[in-house]
Write an enzyme that holds these catalytic residues in place. Structure first.
Site, PDB file in Angstrom:
ATOM      1  N   ASP A 174      27.422 -50.643  69.513  1.00 37.49           N
ATOM      2  CA  ASP A 174      27.606 -49.257  69.936  1.00 37.49           C
ATOM      3  C   ASP A 174      27.846 -48.425  68.683  1.00 37.49           C
ATOM      4  O   ASP A 174      28.601 -48.840  67.794  1.00 37.49           O
ATOM      5  CB  ASP A 174      28.814 -49.177  70.888  1.00 37.49           C
ATOM      6  CG  ASP A 174      29.071 -47.781  71.399  1.00 37.49           C
ATOM      7  OD1 ASP A 174      28.758 -47.516  72.559  1.00 37.49           O
ATOM      8  OD2 ASP A 174      29.599 -46.953  70.626  1.00 37.49           O
ATOM      9  N   ASN A 219      26.304 -35.671  68.282  1.00 41.66           N
ATOM     10  CA  ASN A 219      25.600 -34.826  69.247  1.00 41.66           C
ATOM     11  C   ASN A 219      26.291 -33.484  69.432  1.00 41.66           C
ATOM     12  O   ASN A 219      25.647 -32.427  69.504  1.00 41.66           O
ATOM     13  CB  ASN A 219      25.489 -35.541  70.601  1.00 41.66           C
ATOM     14  CG  ASN A 219      24.345 -36.532  70.650  1.00 41.66           C
ATOM     15  OD1 ASN A 219      23.393 -36.438  69.893  1.00 41.66           O
ATOM     16  ND2 ASN A 219      24.445 -37.503  71.544  1.00 41.66           N
ATOM     17  N   HIS A 232      21.359 -32.894  69.919  1.00 39.01           N
ATOM     18  CA  HIS A 232      20.757 -34.155  70.335  1.00 39.01           C
ATOM     19  C   HIS A 232      19.566 -34.563  69.469  1.00 39.01           C
ATOM     20  O   HIS A 232      19.249 -35.750  69.379  1.00 39.01           O
ATOM     21  CB  HIS A 232      20.338 -34.073  71.802  1.00 39.01           C
ATOM     22  CG  HIS A 232      21.495 -34.065  72.748  1.00 39.01           C
ATOM     23  ND1 HIS A 232      22.140 -35.211  73.154  1.00 39.01           N
ATOM     24  CD2 HIS A 232      22.161 -33.035  73.347  1.00 39.01           C
ATOM     25  CE1 HIS A 232      23.128 -34.906  73.976  1.00 39.01           C
ATOM     26  NE2 HIS A 232      23.166 -33.594  74.107  1.00 39.01           N
ATOM     27  N   ASP A 283      19.160 -38.209  68.102  1.00 38.72           N
ATOM     28  CA  ASP A 283      17.989 -39.076  68.272  1.00 38.72           C
ATOM     29  C   ASP A 283      17.559 -39.679  66.942  1.00 38.72           C
ATOM     30  O   ASP A 283      17.117 -40.835  66.887  1.00 38.72           O
ATOM     31  CB  ASP A 283      16.829 -38.275  68.873  1.00 38.72           C
ATOM     32  CG  ASP A 283      17.010 -37.997  70.358  1.00 38.72           C
ATOM     33  OD1 ASP A 283      17.938 -38.579  70.963  1.00 38.72           O
ATOM     34  OD2 ASP A 283      16.232 -37.204  70.910  1.00 38.72           O
ATOM     35  N   ASP A 340      23.701 -44.713  73.125  1.00 37.74           N
ATOM     36  CA  ASP A 340      23.893 -45.289  71.787  1.00 37.74           C
ATOM     37  C   ASP A 340      24.277 -46.763  71.868  1.00 37.74           C
ATOM     38  O   ASP A 340      24.839 -47.309  70.919  1.00 37.74           O
ATOM     39  CB  ASP A 340      24.967 -44.507  71.024  1.00 37.74           C
ATOM     40  CG  ASP A 340      26.342 -44.580  71.685  1.00 37.74           C
ATOM     41  OD1 ASP A 340      26.390 -44.688  72.929  1.00 37.74           O
ATOM     42  OD2 ASP A 340      27.355 -44.538  70.962  1.00 37.74           O
TER      43      ASP A 340
END
Length: 286
Positions: free
Chosen positions: A148, A156, A161, A165, A191
């Site tokens: 993670d 974010n 975002h 990404d 994630d």
């Protein structure tokens, strides 16, 4: 009827029975099916969509192989020539070969994560039963690592975002760079990632996982070097496991590592980062 004709009839009926499981009108029995194949038809109807897709690919391949086997027999070819059907059959074989390629391509697309091109959760569910078979037969031993991106939400929230990404794509590149042919890197969603690693034990895999997570995944964002660390927990895959039981153990271990990682980061990140947490599984058979 000789044995050869009986074989052909049986194969034709069996393939027809399986194929019809994918045609909705036949659920109402608008076309008759041989009674001796009714059970196989009913079982095929019950399959979930992903298993139907796998079965469909197998049926396309099997149909082509049966037809190629027929065309390889001189006597059969002579009969087909006399009936002026050999060219039609050869065209069907060629079309089936094209269809195989299309089904294989579409199936892989279905199993790939659109953003990172890693395998997705559906792929993990598809591959895991084979991993269990290999573990049970002693062919390969696997561990499952749950990963993670620590503090990904802050990225974010701060940068948006699109930057998030980019971090996910960079994380996927890190996983690909570290994995071997027998390993299975997966993006579970968001994630969260996991790795099915061919390794004798979690202890033996610990140096690899330490190298994988020791350095941050970094990007230049608005003139600033921004980095995120992988939180990681790992566990053995046992023959009696389910995917859910493995993910649960590895997830708990990952959360424990994330707590340690956040404490390390908040204290100034002095010294090496905490090691990934290992959750040793013990077989009930031992």
């Amino acid at each position: 009827m000789d044995l050869f004709e009986e074989f052909l009839q049986k194969e034709a009926e069996r393939l027809r029975t399986c194929w019809t499981a994918f045609l909705n009108p036949l659920k109402a029995r608008l076309l008759p099916l041989p009674s001796r194949y009714a059970e196989e038809f009913q079982e095929a109807e019950k399959l979930p969509p992903e298993e139907k897709e796998n079965l469909l690919a197998e049926l396309v391949r099997e149909t082509r192989e049966v037809l190629e086997w027929l065309l390889s027999h001189g006597e059969v070819r002579e009969v087909l020539k006399r009936q002026e059907r050999i060219r039609v059959l050869e065209e069907i074989v060629a079309r089936l070969a094209e269809l195989e390629e299309q089904v294989d391509y579409l199936r892989e697309e279905l199993l790939r994560d659109e953003l990172t091109r890693l395998w997705n959760r559906r792929a993990l569910q598809t591959f895991f039963p084979e991993i269990l078979k290999r573990a049970t037969k002693g062919r390969e031993i696997y561990i499952l690592a749950f990963l993670d991106l620590c503090d990904f939400k802050k990225i974010n929230d701060r940068f948006g975002h699109q930057i998030g990404d980019r971090f996910l794509v960079q994380a996927a590149r890190r996983l690909r760079a570290f994995t071997k042919r027998l390993d299975v890197p997966v993006r579970l969603g968001g994630d969260e990632f996991c790795l099915l690693l061919a390794a004798p034990s979690v202890e033996k895999a610990e140096p690899f996982l330490r190298d994988l997570t020791a350095t941050p995944i970094s990007l230049q964002v608005e003139g600033e070097e921004v980095g995120l660390y992988f939180a990681c927990g790992a566990t053995d895959v046992l023959g009696e496991d389910t995917l859910e039981s493995c993910l649960h153990r590895a997830d708990l271990a990952m959360y424990e590592h994330k707590v340690l990682l956040k404490e390390w980061l908040s204290s100034g990140a002095k010294g090496p980062p905490p090691r990934p947490v290992l959750s040793r599984a013990f077989s009930r058979d031992l």
